[in-house]
Design an enzyme around this catalytic site. Sequence first.
Site, PDB file in Angstrom:
ATOM      1  N   SER A 141       1.000  -1.127  -0.054  1.00 50.37           N
ATOM      2  CA  SER A 141      -0.116   0.168   0.115  1.00 50.37           C
ATOM      3  C   SER A 141       0.920   1.070   0.015  1.00 50.37           C
ATOM      4  CB  SER A 141      -0.905   0.106   1.230  1.00 50.37           C
ATOM      5  OG  SER A 141      -1.407   1.200   1.485  1.00 50.37           O
ATOM      6  N   TYR A 154      -2.028  -0.911  10.194  1.00 51.92           N
ATOM      7  CA  TYR A 154      -1.949  -1.417   8.978  1.00 51.92           C
ATOM      8  C   TYR A 154      -0.789  -1.090   8.208  1.00 51.92           C
ATOM      9  CZ  TYR A 154      -3.990  -1.291   4.071  1.00 51.92           C
ATOM     10  OH  TYR A 154      -3.887  -1.471   2.554  1.00 51.92           O
TER      11      TYR A 154
HETATM   12  P1  NAD Z   1     -11.437  -6.450   0.234  1.00 54.29           P
HETATM   13  O1  NAD Z   1     -11.847  -6.515   1.652  1.00 54.29           O
HETATM   14  O2  NAD Z   1     -12.547  -6.046  -0.669  1.00 54.29           O
HETATM   15  O3  NAD Z   1     -10.837  -8.025  -0.333  1.00 54.29           O
HETATM   16  C1  NAD Z   1     -10.043  -8.879   0.513  1.00 54.29           C
HETATM   17  C2  NAD Z   1     -10.431  -9.993   0.402  1.00 54.29           C
HETATM   18  O4  NAD Z   1      -9.562 -10.656   1.274  1.00 54.29           O
HETATM   19  C3  NAD Z   1     -11.853 -10.348   0.842  1.00 54.29           C
HETATM   20  O5  NAD Z   1     -12.552 -11.190  -0.333  1.00 54.29           O
HETATM   21  C4  NAD Z   1     -11.567 -11.115   2.127  1.00 54.29           C
HETATM   22  O6  NAD Z   1     -12.702 -12.224   2.366  1.00 54.29           O
HETATM   23  C5  NAD Z   1     -10.183 -11.617   1.961  1.00 54.29           C
HETATM   24  N1  NAD Z   1      -9.542 -12.058   3.215  1.00 54.29           N
HETATM   25  C6  NAD Z   1      -9.561 -11.494   4.494  1.00 54.29           C
HETATM   26  N2  NAD Z   1      -9.131 -11.979   5.287  1.00 54.29           N
HETATM   27  C7  NAD Z   1      -8.494 -13.012   4.790  1.00 54.29           C
HETATM   28  C8  NAD Z   1      -7.805 -14.197   5.250  1.00 54.29           C
HETATM   29  N3  NAD Z   1      -7.595 -14.547   6.544  1.00 54.29           N
HETATM   30  N4  NAD Z   1      -7.375 -15.294   4.297  1.00 54.29           N
HETATM   31  C9  NAD Z   1      -7.840 -15.156   3.219  1.00 54.29           C
HETATM   32  N5  NAD Z   1      -8.453 -14.147   2.758  1.00 54.29           N
HETATM   33  C10 NAD Z   1      -8.969 -13.282   3.335  1.00 54.29           C
HETATM   34  O7  NAD Z   1     -10.112  -5.564   0.069  1.00 54.29           O
HETATM   35  P2  NAD Z   1      -9.600  -4.661  -1.153  1.00 54.29           P
HETATM   36  O8  NAD Z   1      -9.864  -3.218  -0.927  1.00 54.29           O
HETATM   37  O9  NAD Z   1      -9.965  -5.466  -2.359  1.00 54.29           O
HETATM   38  O10 NAD Z   1      -8.004  -4.934  -0.662  1.00 54.29           O
HETATM   39  C11 NAD Z   1      -7.126  -6.063  -1.184  1.00 54.29           C
HETATM   40  C12 NAD Z   1      -5.731  -5.772  -0.843  1.00 54.29           C
HETATM   41  O11 NAD Z   1      -5.300  -4.455  -1.316  1.00 54.29           O
HETATM   42  C13 NAD Z   1      -5.398  -5.747   0.459  1.00 54.29           C
HETATM   43  O12 NAD Z   1      -4.186  -6.309   0.970  1.00 54.29           O
HETATM   44  C14 NAD Z   1      -5.428  -4.367   0.951  1.00 54.29           C
HETATM   45  O13 NAD Z   1      -4.859  -3.903   2.222  1.00 54.29           O
HETATM   46  C15 NAD Z   1      -4.604  -3.965  -0.246  1.00 54.29           C
HETATM   47  N6  NAD Z   1      -5.005  -2.392  -0.533  1.00 54.29           N
HETATM   48  C16 NAD Z   1      -6.178  -1.774  -0.641  1.00 54.29           C
HETATM   49  C17 NAD Z   1      -6.416  -0.391  -0.727  1.00 54.29           C
HETATM   50  C18 NAD Z   1      -7.883   0.014  -1.185  1.00 54.29           C
HETATM   51  O14 NAD Z   1      -8.007   1.193  -1.239  1.00 54.29           O
HETATM   52  N7  NAD Z   1      -8.791  -0.924  -1.528  1.00 54.29           N
HETATM   53  C19 NAD Z   1      -5.341   0.364  -1.024  1.00 54.29           C
HETATM   54  C20 NAD Z   1      -4.047  -0.144  -0.771  1.00 54.29           C
HETATM   55  C21 NAD Z   1      -3.905  -1.542  -0.554  1.00 54.29           C
END
Ligand code: NAD
Length: 262
Positions: A141, A154
Amino acid sequence: MSRWSGQVVLVTGSARGIGFAIAEAFAQGGAHIVLSDVQEDLLSAARQKLSRYPGRVFTQVCDVSDASACEALIDAAQAEFGRLDVLVNNAGISIVAEFETCRPEAMKKLVEVNLLGSMYMSQAALPLIRAQRGSLVFVSSVSGIRAIPKGAIYSSSKAALRSFAESLRVELGPAGVHVGVVSPGFTTSDGAKTVMNGDGSPRPIERPAHDTPAGVAAQVVQLVRHRQRERVLTPLGKATAVLQRLSPWLLDKVLAGRELKN
Ligand code: NAD
């Protein structure tokens, strides 16, 4: 023949959001896909959505914070496809709260999923990735480059992933394994997504989005294709990374003046 035809790509946390978009981007290029997530009900819908692409799709529930579940997933993927070319460590959760309000159980859970989960899965997958001289990818991130207020737990986990990847890149370079890190900025979230308060209770998402899951996915595909070390996404993310190098003090002042919700 499609770019990823015959190759096998495993994405953790791929039932929705960025993880699903990454899986879909590789599926569009002809790859066979391993979808895995803790949300079993969403996995079958995700599988259905990928059925229009030429590659096969295999799904298995896997909690990345459980090392034996990671090993079982890799064994199942090997039994299904006989190889693994790309692992994308995407599964992640978030806490948005002042550090003083963060409780040990919530902190532990976040580190177990975001950091240890990526370690467990990478270790389980490495023999197969090594055999293909493939790619290990980490979804970090922008806040792993520059930590944000209310993001102490985080941001630390995402910074640690970059550090973990740095070590692996040097260790595994001689074996021909590519190690890449993608650092998304604020990205549009699935309507059902919540983050955690400091006590672990759910908290709605309240922030602007500067990118889409498909936009992030396209960058991940390019990173793997060109075997790059890192991509920092969104104009704000790139500016943050530069400012953090040039004047972290100034960035402290900017962030202190801004009430960041999540
Ligand atoms: P999201 O919550 O929509 O998707 C995450 C997925 O991971 C979900 O389907 C959830 O069920 C799954 N998950 C959660 N815990 C888990 C576990 N213990 N084992 C397996 N699966 C698990 O989130 P997103 O926004 O799509 O984020 C995806 C990645 O991108 C994350 O690592 C997040 O930190 C990173 N990220 C997101 C953003 C943002 O703005 N959305 C920004 C920077 C980084």
